[in-house]
Design a protein around this motif. Structure first.
Motif, PDB file in Angstrom:
ATOM      1  N   GLU A 133       0.846  -1.183   0.000  1.00  0.00           N
ATOM      2  CA  GLU A 133       0.000   0.000   0.000  1.00  0.00           C
ATOM      3  C   GLU A 133       0.884   1.237   0.000  1.00  0.00           C
ATOM      4  OE1 GLU A 133      -2.905   0.159   3.158  1.00  0.00           O
ATOM      5  OE2 GLU A 133      -3.333  -1.984   2.976  1.00  0.00           O
ATOM      6  N   CYS A 134       0.375   2.294  -0.605  1.00  0.00           N
ATOM      7  CA  CYS A 134       1.063   3.583  -0.577  1.00  0.00           C
ATOM      8  C   CYS A 134      -0.009   4.658  -0.547  1.00  0.00           C
ATOM      9  CB  CYS A 134       1.946   3.760  -1.808  1.00  0.00           C
ATOM     10  SG  CYS A 134       2.747   5.381  -1.855  1.00  0.00           S
ATOM     11  N   HIS A 135       0.109   5.544   0.425  1.00  0.00           N
ATOM     12  CA  HIS A 135      -0.883   6.601   0.592  1.00  0.00           C
ATOM     13  C   HIS A 135      -0.192   7.954   0.677  1.00  0.00           C
ATOM     14  CE1 HIS A 135      -3.782   3.439   1.567  1.00  0.00           C
ATOM     15  NE2 HIS A 135      -2.793   2.898   2.253  1.00  0.00           N
ATOM     16  N   MET A 136      -0.640   8.906  -0.138  1.00  0.00           N
ATOM     17  CA  MET A 136      -0.192  10.286   0.021  1.00  0.00           C
ATOM     18  C   MET A 136      -0.986  10.839   1.199  1.00  0.00           C
ATOM     19  SD  MET A 136      -0.549  13.552  -2.498  1.00  0.00           S
ATOM     20  CE  MET A 136       0.852  13.317  -3.584  1.00  0.00           C
ATOM     21  N   VAL A 137      -0.278  11.454   2.147  1.00  0.00           N
ATOM     22  CA  VAL A 137      -0.936  11.912   3.363  1.00  0.00           C
ATOM     23  C   VAL A 137      -0.672  13.395   3.605  1.00  0.00           C
ATOM     24  CG1 VAL A 137      -0.860   9.635   4.459  1.00  0.00           C
ATOM     25  CG2 VAL A 137       1.026  11.221   4.816  1.00  0.00           C
ATOM     26  N   ALA A 138      -1.542  13.992   4.392  1.00  0.00           N
ATOM     27  CA  ALA A 138      -1.331  15.364   4.847  1.00  0.00           C
ATOM     28  C   ALA A 138      -0.670  15.284   6.216  1.00  0.00           C
ATOM     29  CB  ALA A 138      -2.672  16.090   4.944  1.00  0.00           C
ATOM     30  N   GLY A 139       0.268  16.155   6.467  1.00  0.00           N
ATOM     31  CA  GLY A 139       0.924  16.142   7.766  1.00  0.00           C
ATOM     32  C   GLY A 139       2.416  16.325   7.643  1.00  0.00           C
ATOM     33  N   GLY A 140       3.156  15.671   8.522  1.00  0.00           N
ATOM     34  CA  GLY A 140       4.594  15.876   8.626  1.00  0.00           C
ATOM     35  C   GLY A 140       5.439  15.123   7.611  1.00  0.00           C
ATOM     36  N   PHE A 141       4.832  14.315   6.772  1.00  0.00           N
ATOM     37  CA  PHE A 141       5.558  13.606   5.725  1.00  0.00           C
ATOM     38  C   PHE A 141       4.632  13.481   4.523  1.00  0.00           C
ATOM     39  CE2 PHE A 141       3.677  10.619   8.660  1.00  0.00           C
ATOM     40  CZ  PHE A 141       3.085   9.645   7.873  1.00  0.00           C
ATOM     41  N   ASP A 142       5.161  12.951   3.413  1.00  0.00           N
ATOM     42  CA  ASP A 142       4.398  12.952   2.162  1.00  0.00           C
ATOM     43  C   ASP A 142       3.651  11.656   1.864  1.00  0.00           C
ATOM     44  OD1 ASP A 142       5.216  15.629   1.245  1.00  0.00           O
ATOM     45  OD2 ASP A 142       7.213  14.717   1.216  1.00  0.00           O
ATOM     46  N   TYR A 143       4.301  10.525   2.128  1.00  0.00           N
ATOM     47  CA  TYR A 143       3.712   9.222   1.803  1.00  0.00           C
ATOM     48  C   TYR A 143       3.882   8.255   2.959  1.00  0.00           C
ATOM     49  CZ  TYR A 143       3.579  10.680  -3.094  1.00  0.00           C
ATOM     50  OH  TYR A 143       3.313  11.339  -4.263  1.00  0.00           O
ATOM     51  N   LEU A 144       2.928   7.321   3.060  1.00  0.00           N
ATOM     52  CA  LEU A 144       3.038   6.213   3.995  1.00  0.00           C
ATOM     53  C   LEU A 144       2.971   4.929   3.188  1.00  0.00           C
ATOM     54  CD1 LEU A 144       3.184   5.258   6.955  1.00  0.00           C
ATOM     55  CD2 LEU A 144       0.673   5.167   6.925  1.00  0.00           C
ATOM     56  N   LEU A 145       4.020   4.109   3.303  1.00  0.00           N
ATOM     57  CA  LEU A 145       4.084   2.821   2.604  1.00  0.00           C
ATOM     58  C   LEU A 145       3.842   1.692   3.577  1.00  0.00           C
ATOM     59  CD1 LEU A 145       7.377   3.101   0.494  1.00  0.00           C
ATOM     60  CD2 LEU A 145       5.068   3.761  -0.157  1.00  0.00           C
ATOM     61  N   LYS A 146       3.262   0.620   3.066  1.00  0.00           N
ATOM     62  CA  LYS A 146       3.092  -0.613   3.838  1.00  0.00           C
ATOM     63  C   LYS A 146       3.741  -1.732   3.039  1.00  0.00           C
ATOM     64  CE  LYS A 146      -0.525  -3.809   5.388  1.00  0.00           C
ATOM     65  NZ  LYS A 146      -1.995  -4.017   5.415  1.00  0.00           N
ATOM     66  N   SER A 147       4.527  -2.554   3.752  1.00  0.00           N
ATOM     67  CA  SER A 147       5.176  -3.686   3.098  1.00  0.00           C
ATOM     68  C   SER A 147       5.238  -4.854   4.065  1.00  0.00           C
ATOM     69  CB  SER A 147       6.595  -3.311   2.659  1.00  0.00           C
ATOM     70  OG  SER A 147       7.198  -4.385   1.970  1.00  0.00           O
ATOM     71  N   ARG A 148       5.347  -6.032   3.523  1.00  0.00           N
ATOM     72  CA  ARG A 148       5.596  -7.240   4.310  1.00  0.00           C
ATOM     73  C   ARG A 148       6.835  -7.904   3.730  1.00  0.00           C
ATOM     74  NH1 ARG A 148       2.256  -9.276   7.980  1.00  0.00           N
ATOM     75  NH2 ARG A 148       0.168  -8.414   8.183  1.00  0.00           N
ATOM     76  N   VAL A 149       7.767  -8.218   4.614  1.00  0.00           N
ATOM     77  CA  VAL A 149       9.017  -8.854   4.215  1.00  0.00           C
ATOM     78  C   VAL A 149       9.285 -10.028   5.146  1.00  0.00           C
ATOM     79  CG1 VAL A 149      10.004  -6.768   3.187  1.00  0.00           C
ATOM     80  CG2 VAL A 149      10.337  -7.214   5.616  1.00  0.00           C
ATOM     81  N   LEU A 150      10.305 -10.808   4.843  1.00  0.00           N
ATOM     82  CA  LEU A 150      10.626 -11.977   5.658  1.00  0.00           C
ATOM     83  C   LEU A 150      11.093 -11.589   7.055  1.00  0.00           C
ATOM     84  CD1 LEU A 150      11.081 -15.036   5.980  1.00  0.00           C
ATOM     85  CD2 LEU A 150      13.364 -14.701   5.015  1.00  0.00           C
ATOM     86  N   ASP A 151      12.073 -10.691   7.108  1.00  0.00           N
ATOM     87  CA  ASP A 151      12.690 -10.337   8.385  1.00  0.00           C
ATOM     88  C   ASP A 151      13.426  -9.011   8.226  1.00  0.00           C
ATOM     89  OD1 ASP A 151      14.991 -10.990   6.922  1.00  0.00           O
ATOM     90  OD2 ASP A 151      15.284 -12.907   7.942  1.00  0.00           O
ATOM     91  N   MET A 152      14.182  -8.608   9.248  1.00  0.00           N
ATOM     92  CA  MET A 152      14.888  -7.327   9.189  1.00  0.00           C
ATOM     93  C   MET A 152      15.944  -7.291   8.090  1.00  0.00           C
ATOM     94  SD  MET A 152      14.181  -4.647  10.692  1.00  0.00           S
ATOM     95  CE  MET A 152      13.062  -4.092  11.927  1.00  0.00           C
ATOM     96  N   ASN A 153      16.614  -8.390   7.834  1.00  0.00           N
ATOM     97  CA  ASN A 153      17.579  -8.408   6.729  1.00  0.00           C
ATOM     98  C   ASN A 153      16.887  -8.147   5.396  1.00  0.00           C
ATOM     99  OD1 ASN A 153      19.868  -8.855   8.279  1.00  0.00           O
ATOM    100  ND2 ASN A 153      19.665 -11.075   8.177  1.00  0.00           N
TER     101      ASN A 153
END
Length: 157
Positions: free
Chosen positions: A101-121
């Motif tokens: 997901e990617c949303h352009m937002v109003a506020g202190g930043f421009d976009y919010l992304l959502k991702s799912r990955v295996l782990d921190m690496n």
């Protein structure tokens, strides 16, 4: 004239509620749940799809079973905002299959992304190979989810 929420009656709403949680339900079982004949239910379902109330049908996968157990949200600030940057950013995000997901937002930043990955690496690789290569990215802040309290696609109708 485009149909909207006010055009839905109680039965239409009931059909939508059932389908959000039981997408594989048979027409016969759906008809029984909403108190209509099979033909009337099928006609309503076709109309709900035609009028754009139902976008698609899909299966919900268990993220950790498919190697996507870590959920992350990433705030993105752009170095400048212009129509050209917005368009280029959008095009690249749409191509990136790891961005759910990617949303352009109003506020202190421009976009919010959502991702799912295996782990921190895997996240680190995603950050370097995908996020930081997006057009105009100046700054990011990442939030790794420790516990998912509620995750639903079901809309109250």
């Amino acid at each position: 004239m485009t149909a909207d929420f006010t055009d839905l009656d109680r039965t239409d709403r009931k059909i939508l509620r059932v389908l959000q949680t039981e997408g594989r339900i048979t027409n016969t079982d759906l008809a029984e749940k909403v108190g209509l004949s099979g033909t009337a239910t099928a006609d309503r379902l076709k109309r709900l799809i035609r009028d754009g109330f139902i976008e698609s049908f899909s299966a919900t996968l268990v993220p950790h079973k498919v190697g996507r157990g870590l959920l992350v949200f990433v705030e993105i600030k752009l170095d400048r905002t212009s129509a050209e940057i917005f368009d280029a950013f959008k095009r690249e995000v749409e191509r990136a299959e790891d961005i759910l997901e990617c949303h352009m937002v109003a506020g202190g930043f421009d976009y919010l992304l959502k991702s799912r990955v295996l782990d921190m690496n895997a996240y680190r690789k995603f950050l370097a190979d995908v996020v930081l290569t997006l057009p105009g990215v100046r700054e990011t802040h990442t939030y790794a989810v420790m516990e998912e309290i509620k995750d639903t696609h079901v809309l109250p109708v």
